[in-house]
Scaffold this active site. Sequence first.
Site: not given
Ligand code: HMG
Ligand code: MG
Length: 310
Positions: A24-25, A216, A218, A249, A258
């Site tokens: 995933r990450d 967690h 990095h 990320c 990581n």
């Molecule tokens: P948004 O654009 O604000 O979404 O994104 P929305 O709620 O306004 O919805 C818009 C459209 O997207 C809608 O469709 C929803 O159905 C669709 P429409 O009605 O327009 O046809 N939609 C989705 N479709 C599929 N799957 C979904 C989904 N959600 C909405 N889940 C959102 C908001 C949170 C979805 C977006 O910002 C996002 O996906 N962000 C994820 C970013 C990400 O994955 N970052 C990496 C992970 S975090 C990380 O790595 C850190 C970590 O490792 C810890 C650390 O290191 O600190 C965990």
């Molecule tokens: Mg991370």
Amino acid sequence: MTLPQVVRDASLPERVTIYEVGPRDGLQNEKALVPTDTKAEFVQRLVRAGLPVVESTSFVHPRWVPQLADAAELLDLLGEAGKDMPVLVPNDRGLDRALEKGVRHVAIFGSATETFAQKNLNRSLDEQFAMFEPTVRRAREHGLDVRAYVSMCFGDPWEGEVPIAQVVEVGKRLFDLGASQLSLGDTIGVGTAAHVTALLAAFNEAGLPNDSLAMHFHDTYGQALANATAALRCGITTFDASAGGLGGCPYAKSATGNLATEDLVWLLTGLGIEHGVDLSELVRTSVWMAGQLGRPSPSAVVRALADSGP
Ligand code: HMG
Ligand code: MG
């Protein structure tokens, strides 16, 4: 295979759980799109190497993280085993997609800072809770286990220093939504050892004991192993790590790999701490994955052991 000489330190935990985040990450940050069957093989090899928890993918918006847009297809390939592997879900839509595949463990991921909440979730710091609350409630109603991540615990590339009190307030709010574990993320790898100790003391003081916390790290600034050692000294027993040191990320400027699982396994082995992972199998997996990605693993242990021959 070469292994470190074991010198046990009785003040450290006897056993640690490694929570593997490579698929995933690690893969969310790769430029190239990795074929779904390669991802499935990666996950299966990690399980075979003894990793007790493998976070397989994310049900985030496929436009936001195209690298993991094949989450449903991956779970189809993983079959029954995949249902016991945690996946990231940011909201109700993500949870629906995860439920369709029968997964039993999900993870929400919040931000300790305003800017990263905007960049990573398209929400303000406060709005993120409104997004997560119904998702966690529904996940629990379906009998799912929920993990909560909090990012930018040790610094933020846009805001700089992040006060410990702010991290604890956000982390506790995320945990109190109904999580079984809170993973404290050093998303951009800037933390140092005494910072880890102080943050953990503040969480303990706020009522979150060590067995509800995971770290967690990095490794952007090469501090991940030193920070893991500091956390071990505090009594933390769950560590996130990524095979071969993949990771980062896409929405966090300067986030790199990581803590490499192999580097952590080497440390734990030397300290005589049980972890259940077969290091040679794991190194073979990371060398194979590096071949798939077309670049060498950044892990020092992978490089040393891969070079040392069979
Ligand atoms: P948004 O654009 O604000 O979404 O994104 P929305 O709620 O306004 O919805 C818009 C459209 O997207 C809608 O469709 C929803 O159905 C669709 P429409 O009605 O327009 O046809 N939609 C989705 N479709 C599929 N799957 C979904 C989904 N959600 C909405 N889940 C959102 C908001 C949170 C979805 C977006 O910002 C996002 O996906 N962000 C994820 C970013 C990400 O994955 N970052 C990496 C992970 S975090 C990380 O790595 C850190 C970590 O490792 C810890 C650390 O290191 O600190 C965990
Ligand atoms: Mg991370």
